[in-house]
Design an enzyme around this catalytic site. Sequence first.
Site, PDB file in Angstrom:
ATOM      1  N   PRO A   5      -2.900  43.689 -47.308  1.00  0.00           N
ATOM      2  CA  PRO A   5      -4.304  44.084 -47.383  1.00  0.00           C
ATOM      3  C   PRO A   5      -4.673  44.804 -48.675  1.00  0.00           C
ATOM      4  CG  PRO A   5      -3.122  45.491 -45.845  1.00  0.00           C
ATOM      5  CD  PRO A   5      -2.191  44.379 -46.232  1.00  0.00           C
ATOM      6  N   ASN A   6      -5.872  44.509 -49.119  1.00  0.00           N
ATOM      7  CA  ASN A   6      -6.517  45.114 -50.286  1.00  0.00           C
ATOM      8  C   ASN A   6      -5.934  44.684 -51.624  1.00  0.00           C
ATOM      9  OD1 ASN A   6      -8.388  46.706 -48.701  1.00  0.00           O
ATOM     10  ND2 ASN A   6      -6.619  47.965 -48.168  1.00  0.00           N
ATOM     11  N   ARG A  13      -9.384  47.849 -58.073  1.00  0.00           N
ATOM     12  CA  ARG A  13      -9.112  48.916 -57.104  1.00  0.00           C
ATOM     13  C   ARG A  13      -8.157  49.943 -57.708  1.00  0.00           C
ATOM     14  NH1 ARG A  13      -4.704  48.634 -52.569  1.00  0.00           N
ATOM     15  NH2 ARG A  13      -5.113  50.594 -51.512  1.00  0.00           N
ATOM     16  N   TYR A  18      -2.742  51.235 -59.369  1.00  0.00           N
ATOM     17  CA  TYR A  18      -2.280  49.863 -59.152  1.00  0.00           C
ATOM     18  C   TYR A  18      -2.312  48.980 -60.393  1.00  0.00           C
ATOM     19  CZ  TYR A  18      -2.751  51.400 -54.347  1.00  0.00           C
ATOM     20  OH  TYR A  18      -2.636  52.104 -53.179  1.00  0.00           O
ATOM     21  N   ASN A  69       4.764  42.356 -50.581  1.00  0.00           N
ATOM     22  CA  ASN A  69       4.097  43.641 -50.755  1.00  0.00           C
ATOM     23  C   ASN A  69       3.141  43.726 -49.578  1.00  0.00           C
ATOM     24  OD1 ASN A  69       2.519  45.844 -51.311  1.00  0.00           O
ATOM     25  ND2 ASN A  69       2.208  45.344 -53.473  1.00  0.00           N
ATOM     26  N   ALA A  72      -0.627  48.587 -47.158  1.00  0.00           N
ATOM     27  CA  ALA A  72      -0.666  49.650 -46.143  1.00  0.00           C
ATOM     28  C   ALA A  72       0.113  49.285 -44.886  1.00  0.00           C
ATOM     29  CB  ALA A  72      -2.111  49.980 -45.790  1.00  0.00           C
ATOM     30  N   HIS A  75       3.597  50.790 -43.930  1.00  0.00           N
ATOM     31  CA  HIS A  75       3.753  52.087 -43.287  1.00  0.00           C
ATOM     32  C   HIS A  75       3.317  52.089 -41.823  1.00  0.00           C
ATOM     33  CE1 HIS A  75       3.950  52.869 -47.535  1.00  0.00           C
ATOM     34  NE2 HIS A  75       2.688  52.493 -47.655  1.00  0.00           N
ATOM     35  N   ASP A  82       9.074  43.186 -37.212  1.00  0.00           N
ATOM     36  CA  ASP A  82       9.698  42.337 -36.205  1.00  0.00           C
ATOM     37  C   ASP A  82       9.674  40.865 -36.610  1.00  0.00           C
ATOM     38  OD1 ASP A  82      10.228  44.594 -34.724  1.00  0.00           O
ATOM     39  OD2 ASP A  82       8.730  44.175 -33.168  1.00  0.00           O
ATOM     40  N   GLU A  93      11.185  43.850 -50.515  1.00  0.00           N
ATOM     41  CA  GLU A  93       9.918  44.579 -50.432  1.00  0.00           C
ATOM     42  C   GLU A  93       9.570  45.114 -51.816  1.00  0.00           C
ATOM     43  OE1 GLU A  93       8.256  48.706 -48.396  1.00  0.00           O
ATOM     44  OE2 GLU A  93      10.180  47.907 -47.744  1.00  0.00           O
ATOM     45  N   HIS A  95       6.432  47.118 -54.328  1.00  0.00           N
ATOM     46  CA  HIS A  95       5.206  47.916 -54.412  1.00  0.00           C
ATOM     47  C   HIS A  95       4.900  48.193 -55.872  1.00  0.00           C
ATOM     48  CE1 HIS A  95       5.087  48.625 -50.128  1.00  0.00           C
ATOM     49  NE2 HIS A  95       6.394  48.845 -50.190  1.00  0.00           N
ATOM     50  N   LEU A  96       3.642  48.150 -56.207  1.00  0.00           N
ATOM     51  CA  LEU A  96       3.207  48.465 -57.565  1.00  0.00           C
ATOM     52  C   LEU A  96       3.468  49.930 -57.897  1.00  0.00           C
ATOM     53  CD1 LEU A  96      -0.099  46.508 -57.213  1.00  0.00           C
ATOM     54  CD2 LEU A  96       1.633  45.987 -58.934  1.00  0.00           C
ATOM     55  N   SER A  97       3.106  50.812 -56.983  1.00  0.00           N
ATOM     56  CA  SER A  97       3.286  52.253 -57.198  1.00  0.00           C
ATOM     57  C   SER A  97       4.586  52.709 -56.535  1.00  0.00           C
ATOM     58  CB  SER A  97       2.105  53.033 -56.611  1.00  0.00           C
ATOM     59  OG  SER A  97       2.080  52.907 -55.202  1.00  0.00           O
ATOM     60  N   ARG A 102       3.911  59.442 -53.690  1.00  0.00           N
ATOM     61  CA  ARG A 102       2.520  59.461 -53.230  1.00  0.00           C
ATOM     62  C   ARG A 102       2.408  60.274 -51.946  1.00  0.00           C
ATOM     63  NH1 ARG A 102      -0.270  53.963 -53.508  1.00  0.00           N
ATOM     64  NH2 ARG A 102      -2.041  55.378 -53.300  1.00  0.00           N
ATOM     65  N   ARG A 106       2.973  57.578 -46.897  1.00  0.00           N
ATOM     66  CA  ARG A 106       3.443  56.355 -47.579  1.00  0.00           C
ATOM     67  C   ARG A 106       4.961  56.348 -47.784  1.00  0.00           C
ATOM     68  NH1 ARG A 106      -1.204  53.727 -49.454  1.00  0.00           N
ATOM     69  NH2 ARG A 106      -2.923  55.154 -49.891  1.00  0.00           N
TER      70      ARG A 106
END
Length: 146
Positions: A5-6, A13, A18, A69, A72, A75, A82, A93, A95-97, A102, A106
Amino acid sequence: MLHGPNLNLLGQREPGIYGSLSLAEINRQLEVEGKNLAIEISTMQSNHEGILVDAIHDALGKHQGILINAGAYTHTSVALRDAIAAVNLPTVEVHLSNIYRREEFRHHSYIAPIAIGQISGFGAQSYLLGLQALAYYLRTKCEDKV
């Protein structure tokens, strides 16, 4: 490559967190790196948890690994965790950040314990590093079976 998402709003954003690259630009970089690694990349993004779960299920028998990625959902989503465990495909996995620098909420990932690895904090480079790591893992695993 599954984007959660996002992530469709990348480039506009919170660029301080990001980065300024759009999702399309990141996907292009992944496709170029995939060609360099002699692997085919399939990408999709969804803001909907169930669509991501379906995409993970659909990967079974079609793909050798998953780069994700989950945004949200990293978390919050036991369902994504599953689904990844159920298909039992090697998963990285990304992540940009750096999620551990953070907000406290997170710091927990439902995906990390079932992933072969996690890369975070390197901006768009996290995706390329994740793809390289997944390709290396798959090649090493296949060599071990020969």
